[in-house]
Design an enzyme around this catalytic site. Structure first.
Site, PDB file in Angstrom:
ATOM      1  N   HIS A 128       0.837  -1.206   0.000  1.00 27.38           N
ATOM      2  CA  HIS A 128       0.000   0.000   0.000  1.00 27.38           C
ATOM      3  C   HIS A 128       0.871   1.254   0.000  1.00 27.38           C
ATOM      4  CE1 HIS A 128      -2.793  -2.873   2.247  1.00 27.38           C
ATOM      5  NE2 HIS A 128      -3.483  -2.559   1.169  1.00 27.38           N
TER       6      HIS A 128
ATOM      7  N   GLN B  48      -7.899  -8.261 -10.339  1.00 25.15           N
ATOM      8  CA  GLN B  48      -8.675  -7.110  -9.875  1.00 25.15           C
ATOM      9  C   GLN B  48      -8.324  -5.875 -10.702  1.00 25.15           C
ATOM     10  OE1 GLN B  48      -9.560  -5.945  -5.598  1.00 25.15           O
ATOM     11  NE2 GLN B  48      -7.720  -4.742  -5.916  1.00 25.15           N
TER      12      GLN B  48
ATOM     13  N   VAL C  12       5.028  -5.595  -4.565  1.00 19.17           N
ATOM     14  CA  VAL C  12       6.132  -5.317  -3.638  1.00 19.17           C
ATOM     15  C   VAL C  12       6.350  -6.564  -2.787  1.00 19.17           C
ATOM     16  CG1 VAL C  12       6.992  -3.793  -1.804  1.00 19.17           C
ATOM     17  CG2 VAL C  12       5.458  -2.887  -3.571  1.00 19.17           C
TER      18      VAL C  12
HETATM   19  O1  PAF Z   1      -7.586  -4.582  -3.115  1.00 18.73           O
HETATM   20  C1  PAF Z   1      -8.306  -4.260  -2.148  1.00 18.73           C
HETATM   21  O2  PAF Z   1      -7.843  -3.944  -1.051  1.00 18.73           O
HETATM   22  C2  PAF Z   1      -9.824  -4.254  -2.321  1.00 18.73           C
HETATM   23  O3  PAF Z   1     -10.242  -5.274  -3.168  1.00 18.73           O
HETATM   24  C3  PAF Z   1     -10.368  -2.887  -2.795  1.00 18.73           C
HETATM   25  C4  PAF Z   1      -9.862  -2.510  -4.158  1.00 18.73           C
HETATM   26  C5  PAF Z   1      -9.995  -1.804  -1.782  1.00 18.73           C
HETATM   27  C6  PAF Z   1     -11.904  -2.955  -2.877  1.00 18.73           C
HETATM   28  O4  PAF Z   1     -12.470  -3.278  -1.645  1.00 18.73           O
END
Ligand code: PAF
Length: 282
Positions: free
Chosen positions: A39, A155, A178
């Site tokens: 993140h 995703q 990462v």
């Molecule tokens: O990748 C994630 O953390 C989740 O799938 C997201 C994109 C925040 C949607 O809830």
């Protein structure tokens, strides 16, 4: 500390001033919290490319199936706020379930095809939940750019498709996986792993290195490479089962013969933890 918003209305009021009155650009990092280095890479990219960076923290119930880890998914907003402060995030949006799915909520977004393969086969309904919440979050923030990690490669591709299909005015910025120094991809779910399980989970990254080495040596048949990946991962203790090992092109079409730029995607159960990872063939 970054500002903390729980309501769409308050977030919009804040952003309206910055975007419309001051003409500032907005980068958005959607997350389910328990922020890690993966993140942080998304946030750092957003900080470089935009005037304002917004992070959402929301464990979205509709993307978890029955019996999945929704209840035990790690949550710690204070910790997430501290990480966001350290990185200079401007505001965190952490809505409640009532805010995102109020009484009477009926609309779902379904991206055909891509929602049914790979993860979709093993997690029915998952991508409907993802597409729906991502669209809602994008509508709430209306960012110039949104950041997604390649760790959740399917995703990323699903969101790209939805953004194109629905003409959403946002640029998607993919950020490479990462990894920890020993190769384990960062994931909020890594906290579930015991020390021994974590050791076995390293087989995933090592199987990618093995596959890449086979390809470097001239092997290009997907079936042969996939079999070797499976054999290698399953030879480790604590690996319960493999949901899939697949080799596709960059758009997730299965490949029989492997080329540079293709993706190897896996989902593996280590103990009671399901891990996904992928590798870009070079
Ligand atoms: O990748 C994630 O953390 C989740 O799938 C997201 C994109 C925040 C949607 O809830």
């Amino acid at each position: 500390m970054p500002l903390l918003f729980k309501k769409v209305k308050d977030l919009r009021n804040y952003l309206h001033g910055l975007k419309c009155e001051r003409g500032l650009s907005v980068g958005f990092v959607p997350t389910m919290g328990y922020l890690h280095e993966g993140h942080k890479a998304l946030i750092k990219n957003s900080k470089i490319q935009n005037d304002i960076t917004i992070v959402s923290v929301y464990v979205n119930p509709t993307q978890f199936g029955p019996g999945e880890d929704y209840e035990r998914y790690p949550r710690d907003l204070d910790r997430d706020m501290a990480v966001c402060e350290e990185l200079g995030v401007d505001a965190v949006f952490a809505p409640t379930d009532e805010e995102m799915y109020p009484e009477g909520f009926r609309t779902e977004v379904y991206v055909k095809g891509i929602s049914e393969v790979l993860e979709g086969k093993f997690r029915p309904g998952h991508f409907k939940g993802v597409a729906t919440i991502v669209l809602k979050l994008l509508n709430a923030v209306q960012p110039d750019r949104v950041y997604f990690g390649e760790k959740d490669y399917q995703q990323l591709k699903l969101v790209e498709r939805m953004v194109r299909d629905l003409l959403l005015p946002v640029e998607i910025v993919p950020v490479p996986v990462v990894r920890e120094p020993d190769g384990l991809a960062y994931s909020s779910r890594n906290v579930y792993l015991s020390g021994e399980e974590r050791e076995s989970a390293l087989s995933i990254y090592r199987s990618f290195l093995l596959a890449q080495e086979m390809i470097n040596q001239g092997e290009r048949r997907s079936e042969v490479i996939k079999k070797e990946i499976e054999r290698f991962i399953l030879s480790h203790p604590h690996v319960k089962k493999i949901d899939y090992v697949e080799i596709t092109d960059s758009e997730l079409n299965p490949k029989d013969i492997v080329d540079k730029g293709d993706r190897i995607l896996v989902a593996v159960w280590v103990g009671n933890t399901r891990l996904i990872d992928n590798w870009k063939v070079s």
